[in-house]
Design an enzyme around this catalytic site. Sequence first.
Site, PDB file in Angstrom:
ATOM      1  N   LYS A   1      81.451  34.935  32.400  1.00 12.82           N
ATOM      2  CA  LYS A   1      80.850  33.917  31.518  1.00 12.82           C
ATOM      3  C   LYS A   1      80.353  32.703  32.295  1.00 12.82           C
ATOM      4  O   LYS A   1      79.353  32.091  31.937  1.00 12.82           O
ATOM      5  CB  LYS A   1      81.854  33.486  30.451  1.00 12.82           C
ATOM      6  CG  LYS A   1      82.057  34.568  29.407  1.00 12.82           C
ATOM      7  CD  LYS A   1      82.926  34.141  28.253  1.00 12.82           C
ATOM      8  CE  LYS A   1      83.155  35.341  27.355  1.00 12.82           C
ATOM      9  NZ  LYS A   1      84.017  35.123  26.240  1.00 12.82           N
TER      10      LYS A   1
ATOM     11  N   ASP B   1      80.598  32.091  21.163  1.00 12.44           N
ATOM     12  CA  ASP B   1      82.049  32.012  20.953  1.00 12.44           C
ATOM     13  C   ASP B   1      82.389  30.722  20.205  1.00 12.44           C
ATOM     14  O   ASP B   1      83.363  30.668  19.455  1.00 12.44           O
ATOM     15  CB  ASP B   1      82.798  32.002  22.301  1.00 12.44           C
ATOM     16  CG  ASP B   1      82.879  33.388  22.927  1.00 12.44           C
ATOM     17  OD1 ASP B   1      82.709  34.386  22.195  1.00 12.44           O
ATOM     18  OD2 ASP B   1      83.112  33.472  24.147  1.00 12.44           O
TER      19      ASP B   1
HETATM   20  P1  NAP Z   1      89.252  34.088  31.585  1.00 14.32           P
HETATM   21  O1  NAP Z   1      88.064  33.238  31.806  1.00 14.32           O
HETATM   22  O2  NAP Z   1      89.583  35.170  32.557  1.00 14.32           O
HETATM   23  O3  NAP Z   1      90.538  33.104  31.472  1.00 14.32           O
HETATM   24  C1  NAP Z   1      91.809  33.630  31.243  1.00 14.32           C
HETATM   25  C2  NAP Z   1      92.802  32.493  31.027  1.00 14.32           C
HETATM   26  O4  NAP Z   1      94.043  33.085  30.704  1.00 14.32           O
HETATM   27  C3  NAP Z   1      93.021  31.623  32.249  1.00 14.32           C
HETATM   28  O5  NAP Z   1      93.244  30.311  31.828  1.00 14.32           O
HETATM   29  C4  NAP Z   1      94.289  32.233  32.847  1.00 14.32           C
HETATM   30  O6  NAP Z   1      95.071  31.319  33.565  1.00 14.32           O
HETATM   31  C5  NAP Z   1      95.039  32.614  31.608  1.00 14.32           C
HETATM   32  N1  NAP Z   1      95.984  33.694  31.863  1.00 14.32           N
HETATM   33  C6  NAP Z   1      95.705  34.950  32.282  1.00 14.32           C
HETATM   34  N2  NAP Z   1      96.839  35.672  32.385  1.00 14.32           N
HETATM   35  C7  NAP Z   1      97.858  34.836  32.036  1.00 14.32           C
HETATM   36  C8  NAP Z   1      99.259  34.997  31.966  1.00 14.32           C
HETATM   37  N3  NAP Z   1      99.833  36.155  32.265  1.00 14.32           N
HETATM   38  N4  NAP Z   1     100.008  33.948  31.573  1.00 14.32           N
HETATM   39  C9  NAP Z   1      99.437  32.763  31.275  1.00 14.32           C
HETATM   40  N5  NAP Z   1      98.090  32.540  31.333  1.00 14.32           N
HETATM   41  C10 NAP Z   1      97.321  33.581  31.712  1.00 14.32           C
HETATM   42  O7  NAP Z   1      89.183  34.801  30.160  1.00 14.32           O
HETATM   43  P2  NAP Z   1      88.495  34.262  28.832  1.00 14.32           P
HETATM   44  O8  NAP Z   1      87.084  34.718  28.771  1.00 14.32           O
HETATM   45  O9  NAP Z   1      88.771  32.828  28.718  1.00 14.32           O
HETATM   46  O10 NAP Z   1      89.277  35.119  27.715  1.00 14.32           O
HETATM   47  C11 NAP Z   1      90.626  34.852  27.409  1.00 14.32           C
HETATM   48  C12 NAP Z   1      91.062  35.743  26.251  1.00 14.32           C
HETATM   49  O11 NAP Z   1      90.349  35.414  25.067  1.00 14.32           O
HETATM   50  C13 NAP Z   1      90.812  37.227  26.500  1.00 14.32           C
HETATM   51  O12 NAP Z   1      91.903  37.965  26.015  1.00 14.32           O
HETATM   52  C14 NAP Z   1      89.588  37.515  25.677  1.00 14.32           C
HETATM   53  O13 NAP Z   1      89.545  38.867  25.244  1.00 14.32           O
HETATM   54  C15 NAP Z   1      89.798  36.590  24.507  1.00 14.32           C
HETATM   55  N6  NAP Z   1      88.523  36.250  23.865  1.00 14.32           N
HETATM   56  C16 NAP Z   1      88.386  36.592  22.558  1.00 14.32           C
HETATM   57  C17 NAP Z   1      87.233  36.276  21.906  1.00 14.32           C
HETATM   58  C18 NAP Z   1      87.085  36.641  20.471  1.00 14.32           C
HETATM   59  O14 NAP Z   1      85.966  36.703  19.998  1.00 14.32           O
HETATM   60  N7  NAP Z   1      88.161  36.846  19.766  1.00 14.32           N
HETATM   61  C19 NAP Z   1      86.178  35.639  22.573  1.00 14.32           C
HETATM   62  C20 NAP Z   1      86.361  35.296  23.898  1.00 14.32           C
HETATM   63  C21 NAP Z   1      87.542  35.616  24.545  1.00 14.32           C
HETATM   64  P3  NAP Z   1      94.804  31.042  35.141  1.00 14.32           P
HETATM   65  O15 NAP Z   1      93.720  29.992  35.173  1.00 14.32           O
HETATM   66  O16 NAP Z   1      96.117  30.536  35.612  1.00 14.32           O
HETATM   67  O17 NAP Z   1      94.416  32.348  35.741  1.00 14.32           O
END
Ligand code: NAP
Length: 492
Positions: A286, A323
């Site tokens: 993203k 989003d």
């Molecule tokens: P991203 O950019 O990879 O960021 C992931 C975040 O989660 C980071 O802040 C990371 O922390 C944290 N994280 C990962 N593993 C963790 C753990 N084991 N314990 C604590 N924190 C952890 O991903 P993203 O795009 O933001 O997406 C995040 C989630 O939202 C995903 O599951 C995605 O599927 C969901 N999502 C859903 C929608 C929807 O429409 N419902 C839309 C967008 C995203 P660090 O910085 O420490 O690595």
Amino acid sequence: MTRTCVPVSGKDIASARRMANSAISSGADLVEIRADLIPGADADSIKKSFSDILGVSIITLRSRAEGGKSELAGADRERWNRSALSLGAAFIDLELETDVAVIRSLGDKKGCSIVSKHLVDGWNPGLLSKTLSECCRLGGVGKVAAKVADVSDGVRLLGSRGGSGSTRFSLMGMGPGAELTRALASSIGAELVFCALDEDSIVAPGQLTLDSQKRVQPRNSTVVGLIGHPLGHTLSPGMHNAAFKELGMPGIYLPFDVPKDSMVGEFMRGAGKLGVRGFNITIPYKETAFAAVDQLDDEARRAKAVNTVLVQNDGSLKGFNTDIFGFSEALRTADYDPRNKRALIIGAGGASRAAVIALWKMGAKIEISNRSPERAEELVRSMRVFLKTLPLEALDNEKPYSLIVNATPVGMRGFESSPIVPERLIAGADAVMDMVYNPIETPLLSAAKPHGVKTIHGLDMLLHQGAKAFEIWTGAKAPVEVMRKELMGAIV
Ligand code: NAP
């Protein structure tokens, strides 16, 4: 318009004929009688079993060297092809390197020949363009199929077709991600495209089913898809394809697994030039997509994250962040108003950025907690917002929040599900939202329920971000209820 061709085969000629009947009654323009895959198939048996549909048949005896099963060689193969040629089928497939003598003597039968080459041992743009030119020069239609390593390679393949010197060609990829090369057949002006009768008969990786191929037959079809890596199972194709179908709009949504960060920009531009209308962007690209586009809408600029890209009419790329809309709609649907309320977002990735903008616009007082505190600080710095950030461990000492949002993958099916928010905070919240949508009821939402806390699941956000993206690409109103039904059916 590009003609759809379904290869047919079977344990004997009668079963191949039954398959041909199914293909024709399902709307295939042509059937390809794969004689090398039908025991005992020769000119006599083909004439007997296919006489009434020879006018919509291609006869092919694919050699082992080109990925087929036929062992016939030399004079035997030449004899076989000459008698097949005399049957008067729509086309006979002749191999550029195997069938030189027959190709040279085609004479007035040239128009009903497909001169083909399968580049199974790799290719480069020069070889591809030269081979396609040669096939087009010698046959009525020139056909090249080449192995591709991934979806970006497929784009390079189609982009290398220039100078083939003919409008009558067929060019397709084989391999992971090759679906895009097939979906773009009409967009690049191909005469023929080969597809499978149904899911069970897909033999070449990258083949679309006849049903999917027909959906992108018109030249102005909307081809879109999801860029990410690894993609695994994604719900977005089902949701968008259901929307195209509901509106009777020619279009397809495909998964685009782009393996490297450095390939994302080039892939989007190359695919856009070939006719792809837009992309969704997911983990981990993203922020990469934000940097790769030419223009941004205001919300994407503020979030510094892009989840939707539109290829504009001049080929330039415009980035959006739907989003943000999806998140706001999920709160609205749940009848939760965050105005002047304390809201805690866990996570500092792309999804968190969308939640920050949405909550900021809705008037919430936002705090962010992330596993790596420096990433939360970087989010605040780069988005130029004044928010409190705190490490996950500090949550133990915090007063209750009105809203808690999980913007991490924690709780996702197959991912770790250890609690990241103290139970005390969950119990004290008015609402808890989990962006994770599979399962619908995540461990976080299950923990909130017994305390009478409002729970908001991630599926609504997924639905509304998807609906908004659909509208950006097509200009049509998204059939939200149909898309919701599709999503619910795919998860439960
Ligand atoms: P991203 O950019 O990879 O960021 C992931 C975040 O989660 C980071 O802040 C990371 O922390 C944290 N994280 C990962 N593993 C963790 C753990 N084991 N314990 C604590 N924190 C952890 O991903 P993203 O795009 O933001 O997406 C995040 C989630 O939202 C995903 O599951 C995605 O599927 C969901 N999502 C859903 C929608 C929807 O429409 N419902 C839309 C967008 C995203 P660090 O910085 O420490 O690595």
